[in-house]
Design a protein around this motif. Structure first.
Motif, PDB file in Angstrom:
ATOM      1  N   ALA A   1       0.844  -1.191   0.000  1.00 47.84           N
ATOM      2  CA  ALA A   1       0.000   0.000   0.000  1.00 47.84           C
ATOM      3  C   ALA A   1       0.881   1.243   0.000  1.00 47.84           C
ATOM      4  N   ILE A   2       0.318   2.356  -0.475  1.00 47.69           N
ATOM      5  CA  ILE A   2       0.990   3.654  -0.434  1.00 47.69           C
ATOM      6  C   ILE A   2       0.073   4.633   0.298  1.00 47.69           C
ATOM      7  N   TRP A   3       0.617   5.252   1.327  1.00 45.15           N
ATOM      8  CA  TRP A   3      -0.118   6.186   2.168  1.00 45.15           C
ATOM      9  C   TRP A   3       0.333   7.616   1.885  1.00 45.15           C
ATOM     10  N   ARG A   4      -0.588   8.580   2.090  1.00 45.55           N
ATOM     11  CA  ARG A   4      -0.196   9.990   2.034  1.00 45.55           C
ATOM     12  C   ARG A   4      -0.419  10.614   3.413  1.00 45.55           C
TER      13      ARG A   4
ATOM     14  N   LYS B   1       4.554  18.181  12.693  1.00 45.21           N
ATOM     15  CA  LYS B   1       3.441  17.360  13.160  1.00 45.21           C
ATOM     16  C   LYS B   1       2.687  16.834  11.948  1.00 45.21           C
ATOM     17  N   TRP B   2       2.676  15.505  11.788  1.00 40.67           N
ATOM     18  CA  TRP B   2       2.122  14.878  10.587  1.00 40.67           C
ATOM     19  C   TRP B   2       0.895  14.041  10.936  1.00 40.67           C
ATOM     20  N   ASP B   3      -0.073  14.051  10.006  1.00 43.04           N
ATOM     21  CA  ASP B   3      -1.287  13.258  10.148  1.00 43.04           C
ATOM     22  C   ASP B   3      -1.612  12.607   8.811  1.00 43.04           C
ATOM     23  N   LEU B   4      -2.468  11.584   8.846  1.00 42.73           N
ATOM     24  CA  LEU B   4      -2.966  11.011   7.604  1.00 42.73           C
ATOM     25  C   LEU B   4      -3.706  12.090   6.818  1.00 42.73           C
ATOM     26  N   TYR B   5      -3.577  12.069   5.505  1.00 45.24           N
ATOM     27  CA  TYR B   5      -4.240  13.059   4.667  1.00 45.24           C
ATOM     28  C   TYR B   5      -5.649  12.570   4.337  1.00 45.24           C
ATOM     29  N   GLY B   6      -6.606  12.965   5.164  1.00 44.92           N
ATOM     30  CA  GLY B   6      -7.989  12.553   4.957  1.00 44.92           C
ATOM     31  C   GLY B   6      -8.251  11.151   5.463  1.00 44.92           C
ATOM     32  N   ASP B   7      -9.485  10.729   5.303  1.00 46.89           N
ATOM     33  CA  ASP B   7      -9.917   9.436   5.830  1.00 46.89           C
ATOM     34  C   ASP B   7      -9.659   8.279   4.872  1.00 46.89           C
ATOM     35  N   ASN B   8      -9.451   8.587   3.592  1.00 41.23           N
ATOM     36  CA  ASN B   8      -9.314   7.529   2.584  1.00 41.23           C
ATOM     37  C   ASN B   8      -7.849   7.134   2.427  1.00 41.23           C
ATOM     38  N   GLN B   9      -7.297   6.544   3.473  1.00 43.84           N
ATOM     39  CA  GLN B   9      -5.905   6.107   3.459  1.00 43.84           C
ATOM     40  C   GLN B   9      -5.833   4.634   3.824  1.00 43.84           C
ATOM     41  N   PRO B  10      -4.952   3.831   3.205  1.00 42.03           N
ATOM     42  CA  PRO B  10      -3.991   4.255   2.178  1.00 42.03           C
ATOM     43  C   PRO B  10      -4.672   4.614   0.861  1.00 42.03           C
ATOM     44  N   GLU B  11      -4.013   5.473   0.098  1.00 40.60           N
ATOM     45  CA  GLU B  11      -4.586   5.932  -1.161  1.00 40.60           C
ATOM     46  C   GLU B  11      -4.494   4.889  -2.265  1.00 40.60           C
ATOM     47  N   ILE B  12      -3.434   4.077  -2.226  1.00 40.94           N
ATOM     48  CA  ILE B  12      -3.189   3.107  -3.297  1.00 40.94           C
ATOM     49  C   ILE B  12      -2.934   1.741  -2.685  1.00 40.94           C
ATOM     50  N   LEU B  13      -3.622   0.742  -3.183  1.00 35.77           N
ATOM     51  CA  LEU B  13      -3.405  -0.640  -2.758  1.00 35.77           C
ATOM     52  C   LEU B  13      -2.808  -1.436  -3.906  1.00 35.77           C
ATOM     53  N   LYS B  14      -1.969  -2.393  -3.569  1.00 37.41           N
ATOM     54  CA  LYS B  14      -1.340  -3.212  -4.607  1.00 37.41           C
ATOM     55  C   LYS B  14      -2.404  -3.939  -5.415  1.00 37.41           C
ATOM     56  N   PRO B  15      -2.344  -3.796  -6.747  1.00 39.23           N
ATOM     57  CA  PRO B  15      -3.305  -4.537  -7.577  1.00 39.23           C
ATOM     58  C   PRO B  15      -3.103  -6.045  -7.424  1.00 39.23           C
ATOM     59  N   GLU B  16      -4.162  -6.783  -7.545  1.00 43.59           N
ATOM     60  CA  GLU B  16      -4.073  -8.236  -7.444  1.00 43.59           C
ATOM     61  C   GLU B  16      -3.207  -8.777  -8.579  1.00 43.59           C
ATOM     62  N   ASN B  17      -2.333  -9.704  -8.253  1.00 42.29           N
ATOM     63  CA  ASN B  17      -1.445 -10.342  -9.232  1.00 42.29           C
ATOM     64  C   ASN B  17      -0.528  -9.338  -9.920  1.00 42.29           C
ATOM     65  N   ASP B  18      -0.147  -8.266  -9.222  1.00 42.48           N
ATOM     66  CA  ASP B  18       0.766  -7.278  -9.794  1.00 42.48           C
ATOM     67  C   ASP B  18       1.685  -6.774  -8.692  1.00 42.48           C
TER      68      ASP B  18
END
Length: 272
Positions: free
Chosen positions: A238-241, A249-266
């Protein structure tokens, strides 16, 4: 000689309206390989790459016999550019790749023009990072990608306000795996960690602490603050922002994290 490029660390620089530069490291570990520069007229139109910084310039990576390593090389470069003062680079150096002993370590370089032959290799980062994590200490796969040069800042070290220093560098694996640390320097020579109560501060939000987070890519976005994309574990799943208003001071960027998930079979690696 046309190098083959690799790695997770790319820097795109816009020097003028129609002059773009793209920097990356090469797959090859020969002395004539190293850090390559493409020059283009747009973000998508580039000439063939040239080796701007050859591996052979490294003079402080030693082999098991104590002599200069024959397979020394650069990896994971981060490039900063200033119209007046030129180029500054932190690139990690190692003995071969995969590195002997599992160690890559950040080193500092500078050039007024960026041209081949103009670079000064100033060696592995010194100061606290060298004293605590340098050669002879436990090996680390450091993954820093966030070098910032601030020429308007005073040349005197500012410990009380780390982001008010001329050189900033965000890196992970310090003090341990799954951390994001901030280093700062007044001159690029001696580096200090941002600390609290004597301990190196882990900038990652609590939601990410305890995870194996790698390949941090930090950018500064003016009034919007700071952003960082960071991959979860190896191989990345996964890739988080994350976001910071002040860089500390850092926080997750919004509620939709992680932004990118590894595609299946890739596979995937990072968002640069």
């Amino acid at each position: 000689f046309v190098p083959s490029l690799s790695g997770s660390y790319s820097t795109l620089i816009r020097r003028t309206r129609d002059r773009f530069e793209f920097w990356n490291s090469t797959i090859g570990g020969a002395n004539e390989d190293g850090i390559a520069r493409f020059i283009g007229t747009s973000p998508t139109q580039f000439s063939k790459p040239q080796i701007a910084i050859p591996n052979g310039i490294i003079d402080d990576v030693k082999g098991p016999d104590g002599k200069l390593a024959g397979k020394r090389r650069f990896t994971r470069p981060s490039v900063a550019y200033d119209r007046k003062d030129g180029y500054f680079v932190i690139a990690h150096v190692s003995d071969g790749y995969p590195p002997r002993g599992g160690r890559v370590y950040p080193a500092f370089l500078s050039s007024k023009t960026g041209e081949p032959g103009s670079w000064r290799y100033k060696g592995m980062l010194k100061g606290e990072i060298y004293d605590e994590f340098g050669p002879g200490k436990p090996p680390r796969w450091a993954d820093g990608r966030g070098l910032f040069y601030q020429p308007a800042k005073p040349a005197k070290l500012n410990r009380s306000s780390p982001l008010e220093n001329r050189f900033l560098f965000f890196s992970n694996q310090y003090p341990r795996r799954g951390c994001l640390a901030l280093l700062y320097s007044a001159d690029g020579g001696k580096w200090h960690f941002h600390r609290r109560d004597g301990k190196i501060v882990n900038l990652l939000p609590m939601a990410l602490q305890g995870k194996s987070m790698i390949f941090p890519h930090v950018i500064r976005a003016g009034r919007h603050g700071w952003f960082c994309w960071v991959s979860e574990k190896w191989e990345p799943s996964a890739i988080w922002r994350i976001h910071s208003k002040d860089g500390l001071k850092w926080d997750l960027y919004g509620d939709n994290q992680p932004e990118i998930l590894k595609p299946e079979n890739d596979r995937m690696k990072n968002l640069s």
